[in-house]
Design an enzyme around this catalytic site. Structure first.
Site, PDB file in Angstrom:
ATOM      1  N   HIS A  19     -15.069  84.367  25.325  1.00 30.14           N
ATOM      2  CA  HIS A  19     -14.438  82.894  25.290  1.00 30.14           C
ATOM      3  C   HIS A  19     -14.739  81.286  25.820  1.00 30.14           C
ATOM      4  O   HIS A  19     -15.274  81.552  26.391  1.00 30.14           O
ATOM      5  CB  HIS A  19     -12.864  83.434  25.544  1.00 30.14           C
ATOM      6  CG  HIS A  19     -11.702  82.632  25.606  1.00 30.14           C
ATOM      7  ND1 HIS A  19     -11.204  81.618  25.958  1.00 30.14           N
ATOM      8  CD2 HIS A  19     -10.649  83.256  24.810  1.00 30.14           C
ATOM      9  CE1 HIS A  19     -10.231  80.661  25.943  1.00 30.14           C
ATOM     10  NE2 HIS A  19      -9.882  81.850  25.036  1.00 30.14           N
ATOM     11  N   ASP A  73     -14.216  88.623  33.086  1.00 30.99           N
ATOM     12  CA  ASP A  73     -12.892  87.851  33.156  1.00 30.99           C
ATOM     13  C   ASP A  73     -12.405  89.006  32.524  1.00 30.99           C
ATOM     14  O   ASP A  73     -12.943  89.763  31.120  1.00 30.99           O
ATOM     15  CB  ASP A  73     -13.387  86.846  31.664  1.00 30.99           C
ATOM     16  CG  ASP A  73     -12.551  85.941  30.595  1.00 30.99           C
ATOM     17  OD1 ASP A  73     -11.383  86.979  31.254  1.00 30.99           O
ATOM     18  OD2 ASP A  73     -12.449  85.497  30.113  1.00 30.99           O
ATOM     19  N   CYS A  87     -11.724  80.981  19.530  1.00 26.79           N
ATOM     20  CA  CYS A  87     -11.742  80.751  21.315  1.00 26.79           C
ATOM     21  C   CYS A  87     -13.118  81.374  21.209  1.00 26.79           C
ATOM     22  O   CYS A  87     -13.524  80.982  22.392  1.00 26.79           O
ATOM     23  CB  CYS A  87     -10.823  80.206  22.257  1.00 26.79           C
ATOM     24  SG  CYS A  87      -9.092  79.594  21.829  1.00 26.79           S
TER      25      CYS A  87
HETATM   26  N1  PLP Z   1     -10.531  84.795  28.792  1.00 24.42           N
HETATM   27  C1  PLP Z   1     -10.008  85.726  27.904  1.00 24.42           C
HETATM   28  C2  PLP Z   1     -11.510  86.945  27.063  1.00 24.42           C
HETATM   29  C3  PLP Z   1      -9.062  85.306  26.687  1.00 24.42           C
HETATM   30  O1  PLP Z   1      -8.684  86.275  25.658  1.00 24.42           O
HETATM   31  C4  PLP Z   1      -8.116  84.377  26.888  1.00 24.42           C
HETATM   32  C5  PLP Z   1      -7.511  83.817  26.252  1.00 24.42           C
HETATM   33  O2  PLP Z   1      -7.251  84.465  25.276  1.00 24.42           O
HETATM   34  C6  PLP Z   1      -8.579  83.635  28.444  1.00 24.42           C
HETATM   35  C7  PLP Z   1     -10.216  83.519  28.886  1.00 24.42           C
HETATM   36  C8  PLP Z   1      -8.005  82.286  28.799  1.00 24.42           C
HETATM   37  O3  PLP Z   1      -7.080  82.610  28.906  1.00 24.42           O
HETATM   38  P1  PLP Z   1      -5.291  81.921  29.570  1.00 24.42           P
HETATM   39  O4  PLP Z   1      -5.702  80.517  28.256  1.00 24.42           O
HETATM   40  O5  PLP Z   1      -4.482  82.245  29.758  1.00 24.42           O
HETATM   41  O6  PLP Z   1      -6.354  81.124  30.221  1.00 24.42           O
END
Ligand code: PLP
Length: 409
Positions: free
Chosen positions: A122, A199, A363
């Site tokens: 992401h 993550d 994203c």
């Molecule tokens: N990492 C992953 C794999 C995600 O799917 C997301 C959000 O979709 C994030 C990080 C970021 O999360 P947040 O926007 O809640 O900080």
């Protein structure tokens, strides 16, 4: 065993209709809906227990402080962290990764050092490392993936070297649904002398997490993807490592003694919690975790696995569908394209049928580049989804196809 009707009744938003159709909410990768108990907890906090924490000696402040620290203990148990000090409340996964990227970079990364990420990350697990690499003159290395959406572990092994400082990998891909072999990734990184951030934004809600067994150095996630409130998340870090890192934000609560000549910092975890913490939503997150634990994360995983298998088989039967991510070890997150149909058109038509899916790059632009597409449609499942909703989705996709081309039903 899961009583799905009882669970669905816990989520008031699922009762509503959109465009006169029952809502089939399949955008859980973006955010999950909240059970009544979480909503009630937030109401209770604001109506009966609100006062700033760690500051007052008065009754309400002590109540709120105790509620906040109780939330920390609950989160420690949920992740099986060794210590409460290892649980830092953040605004979410993004904030947690940025904290580590800054503080870790300041302490451990220098010119020529390397950070490893993967193609399927992401943006939140790419850009903070790029920013850190730019600051420190370090290099970002990228693990490639197979056509089916799995990390190429041999290539990962080749990327590891004495220059590697940290490996930052998603536990579960938000686009492909792939569950990555994090234990193996961590073991190899540690053998090479590198630290690992996992993550967990797309894993904590689907599979049991044990940070000690996993042996990661850092683990982050967002509360809102775990049936909890927005604006709250957790950064877990191993105590010895967190002790060594400088704070990334200055302000109230993170200090011990402030002098114009020099300031000393508070102990863990407060060193990383500058300013008024989001204590209300932390307690809301605790309530979400208690809700999940009452059902049992193993039961949730088993139910979702069965639903994932069913959905995958049904999706595969659709004429003209291209599914991305064929890993066997996966969660119920399915990204796809319907041949000749723009993903936004598919998403908009499904929306009119009451089916909420995600459209776009999710994203993960580098992953879109990898597959040579501009975007995808994504259906992502949670514990309250059902086979009936899968059937609605598949019917909806077929109808969409027929609207653009006359395909056989
Ligand atoms: N990492 C992953 C794999 C995600 O799917 C997301 C959000 O979709 C994030 C990080 C970021 O999360 P947040 O926007 O809640 O900080």
């Amino acid at each position: 065993m899961i009583d799905i009707q009882k669970i669905r009744a816990d989520f008031p938003i699922l009762r509503q209709k959109v465009y006169g159709k029952p809502l089939a909410y399949l955008d859980n990768g973006a955010t999950t809906q909240k059970p009544q108990t979480v909503i009630d907890t937030l109401m209770r906090m604001y109506s009966r227990q609100n006062a700033n924490i760690h500051r007052g000696v008065h009754y309400l402040s002590e109540q709120a402080t105790e509620a906040y620290e109780s939330a920390r203990r609950t989160l420690r148990d949920f992740l099986n962290a060794a210590l409460s000090q290892e649980i830092i409340f953040t605004a979410g996964a993004t904030a947690g990764i940025n904290t580590v990227a800054f503080s870790y970079g300041e302490r451990f990364v220098g010119a020529g050092d390397e950070i490893i990420v993967s193609v399927m990350e992401h943006h939140s697990n790419i850009v903070p490392w790029q920013m850190m690499c730019n600051r420190k003159n370090a290099r970002l290395k990228v693990i490639p993936i197979t056509a089916g959406g799995e990390l190429i572990m041999d290539e990962y092994r080749k990327l590891l070297s004495p220059k590697t400082r940290l490996v930052a990998i998603t536990h579960v891909s938000n686009t492909l649904g792939t569950i990555n072999p994090v234990k193996e990734i961590i073991r190899l990184a540690h053998d090479a002398g590198a630290h690992v951030l996992i993550d967990g934004a797309q894993s904590v809600q689907h599979i049991p997490i044990d940070v000690q067994e996993m042996d990661c150095d850092f683990f982050v996630f967002s509360g809102h993807k775990l049936y909890g409130p927005t604006g709250i998340g957790v950064l877990y870090g191993r105590r010895e490592l967190l002790e060594e890192l400088p704070p990334c934000q200055g302000g109230g609560d993170m200090v011990d003694c402030v002098r114009f000549e020099q300031t000393t910092y508070n102990e863990l975890p407060f060193k990383f919690e500058a300013g008024t913490a989001n204590y209300i939503d932390a307690v809301g997150l605790e309530s979400a975790v208690n809700y999940i634990r009452a059902i049992g994360i193993e039961n949730i995983a088993a139910y979702e696995h069965e639903l994932m298998n069913y959905t995958r088989e049904e999706l595969r039967k659709i004429d003209g569908i291209r599914l991305f991510g064929t890993a066997e070890n996966r969660v119920g997150t399915f990204s796809f394209l319907l041949e000749g149909v723009h993903p936004y058109d598919t998403g908009m038509i499904l929306d009119k049928m009451g089916i909420a899916v995600r459209t776009g790059t999710h994203c993960t632009q580098p992953l879109m580049q990898h597959y040579g597409v501009e975007g995808m449609v994504r259906a992502s499942m949670a514990l309250y989804n059902t086979r009936e909703e899968t059937d609605l989705l598949c019917d909806g996709i077929r109808k969409t196809g027929r609207m653009f081309f006359s395909r056989p039903a």
